[in-house]
Every structure is written in C-alpha cells, then in structure tokens.
Design a protein around this motif. Sequence first.
Motif, PDB file in Angstrom:
ATOM      1  N   ARG A  45       0.849  -1.195   0.000  1.00 38.52           N
ATOM      2  CA  ARG A  45       0.000   0.000   0.000  1.00 38.52           C
ATOM      3  C   ARG A  45       0.881   1.241   0.000  1.00 38.52           C
ATOM      4  O   ARG A  45       1.925   1.262   0.641  1.00 38.52           O
ATOM      5  N   CYS A  46       0.431   2.280  -0.666  1.00 40.91           N
ATOM      6  CA  CYS A  46       1.170   3.536  -0.676  1.00 40.91           C
ATOM      7  C   CYS A  46       0.977   4.236   0.664  1.00 40.91           C
ATOM      8  O   CYS A  46      -0.130   4.298   1.202  1.00 40.91           O
ATOM      9  N   ALA A  47       2.058   4.799   1.193  1.00 41.13           N
ATOM     10  CA  ALA A  47       2.012   5.493   2.478  1.00 41.13           C
ATOM     11  C   ALA A  47       1.423   6.901   2.352  1.00 41.13           C
ATOM     12  O   ALA A  47       1.083   7.514   3.357  1.00 41.13           O
ATOM     13  N   ASN A  48       1.265   7.380   1.128  1.00 41.09           N
ATOM     14  CA  ASN A  48       0.701   8.718   0.916  1.00 41.09           C
ATOM     15  C   ASN A  48      -0.824   8.637   1.006  1.00 41.09           C
ATOM     16  O   ASN A  48      -1.465   8.040   0.142  1.00 41.09           O
ATOM     17  N   THR A  73      -4.523   5.519  -5.178  1.00 44.39           N
ATOM     18  CA  THR A  73      -4.753   4.108  -4.834  1.00 44.39           C
ATOM     19  C   THR A  73      -5.641   3.946  -3.603  1.00 44.39           C
ATOM     20  O   THR A  73      -6.195   2.889  -3.384  1.00 44.39           O
ATOM     21  N   HIS A  74      -5.778   5.007  -2.816  1.00 41.35           N
ATOM     22  CA  HIS A  74      -6.652   4.957  -1.633  1.00 41.35           C
ATOM     23  C   HIS A  74      -8.100   5.313  -1.988  1.00 41.35           C
ATOM     24  O   HIS A  74      -8.996   5.100  -1.175  1.00 41.35           O
ATOM     25  N   TYR A  75      -8.334   5.866  -3.187  1.00 45.34           N
ATOM     26  CA  TYR A  75      -9.662   6.362  -3.555  1.00 45.34           C
ATOM     27  C   TYR A  75     -10.263   5.694  -4.782  1.00 45.34           C
ATOM     28  O   TYR A  75     -11.466   5.731  -4.982  1.00 45.34           O
ATOM     29  N   GLU A  76      -9.420   5.116  -5.613  1.00 44.55           N
ATOM     30  CA  GLU A  76      -9.875   4.455  -6.837  1.00 44.55           C
ATOM     31  C   GLU A  76      -9.465   2.985  -6.779  1.00 44.55           C
ATOM     32  O   GLU A  76      -8.485   2.631  -6.139  1.00 44.55           O
ATOM     33  N   TYR A  77     -10.212   2.156  -7.486  1.00 43.66           N
ATOM     34  CA  TYR A  77      -9.868   0.742  -7.527  1.00 43.66           C
ATOM     35  C   TYR A  77      -8.810   0.539  -8.607  1.00 43.66           C
ATOM     36  O   TYR A  77      -9.120   0.295  -9.776  1.00 43.66           O
ATOM     37  N   TYR A 116       1.912   6.059  -9.143  1.00 49.62           N
ATOM     38  CA  TYR A 116       0.844   7.047  -9.282  1.00 49.62           C
ATOM     39  C   TYR A 116       1.201   8.411  -8.692  1.00 49.62           C
ATOM     40  O   TYR A 116       1.025   9.434  -9.346  1.00 49.62           O
ATOM     41  N   CYS A 117       1.675   8.449  -7.455  1.00 49.28           N
ATOM     42  CA  CYS A 117       1.933   9.740  -6.801  1.00 49.28           C
ATOM     43  C   CYS A 117       3.420  10.061  -6.696  1.00 49.28           C
ATOM     44  O   CYS A 117       3.782  11.155  -6.268  1.00 49.28           O
ATOM     45  N   GLU A 118       4.263   9.105  -7.070  1.00 51.57           N
ATOM     46  CA  GLU A 118       5.714   9.229  -7.064  1.00 51.57           C
ATOM     47  C   GLU A 118       6.330   9.385  -5.672  1.00 51.57           C
ATOM     48  O   GLU A 118       7.465   9.819  -5.532  1.00 51.57           O
TER      49      GLU A 118
END
Length: 152
Positions: free
Chosen positions: A107-110, A115-119, A138-140
């Motif tokens: 999981r991304c820590a940001n 990735t926390h809002y879209e599938y 995605y967010c770099e």
Amino acid sequence: MPELKVSAIREGTVIDHIPAGKGLKVIEILKLGKLSNGGAVLLAINVPSKKLGRKDIVKVEGKFLSEEEVNKIALVAPTATVNIIRDYEVVEKFKVEIPDVIEGILRCANPNCITHYEYVTTKFYVISREPLKVRCHYCERTMEEEEILANL
C-alpha cells in the motif's frame, strides 16, 4: 555450542536465512496464525549462521508459497532462501529476489494517493535494494524500508 535439532516435515516449506529479528514479520505476512490445515509452524529466532552471523528460520508444514508471498518475503528478508519439502526431501530450493516492479502487494504510504480512492492495483518501482527504497507509480512518493514494512 549445542546444535539446533528440529524434526523434519513431510510436506511444506522452510524459509531459511531470514535476517535475525525478521522471522515474526514473515509469519505475519504469511498469516500463519490463521492456518486451517492444522500444520505445524516453527519459528527459530536468532540462531547461529555462517552467512549472516545470526538468522531466523520459519518452517511450515502443509503450506507452499504463492509468487505474491515470495515477493513479500523478499521485501522483508532479501537474503532468505525457500526450500520446498515433499516426502521429507528438499525438492526445490531458491533465493528470494526483490522484483524491479512490485504490483498489488504494497500500500502507498501517501494518504492522498489515488490508490486509496480508486480501484487500481498498486504499483511501485524499486529504486534501491540496499537500502530498500521504492517509488509509487501514481503519486511518485518514495518509501523506505520502515514505511514499506508498515504497508505490506
């Protein structure tokens, strides 16, 4: 020094050469506290090792690892070797490897990452293996070992 004696398993997996102190994280990753087949699980912590000085070993009866599980172990224990046991014999042995691209297991820590809002399947690029660092597709955001272990 007395030698460690552990009974052999008929079928299953032995994960050896885990850096000392990382064996519990391997058990957590593999969800070994929730085994339904009743197979034995052995965790040896801080045992002598010629290669590492000290190491942990995880032995699991009746379980064979998926590619995803092997990739997760590589992130936690990049020096680990996996031994597949069938009829009390090692039939396959290999070293884990951190892949260049890690998909769907981290999981991304940001908290603002898509990735926390879209599938969408998470995707990270390994930018360093020693010390371990990855970058979110995605967010770099760059994540280092402590964040990676917390987000497995």
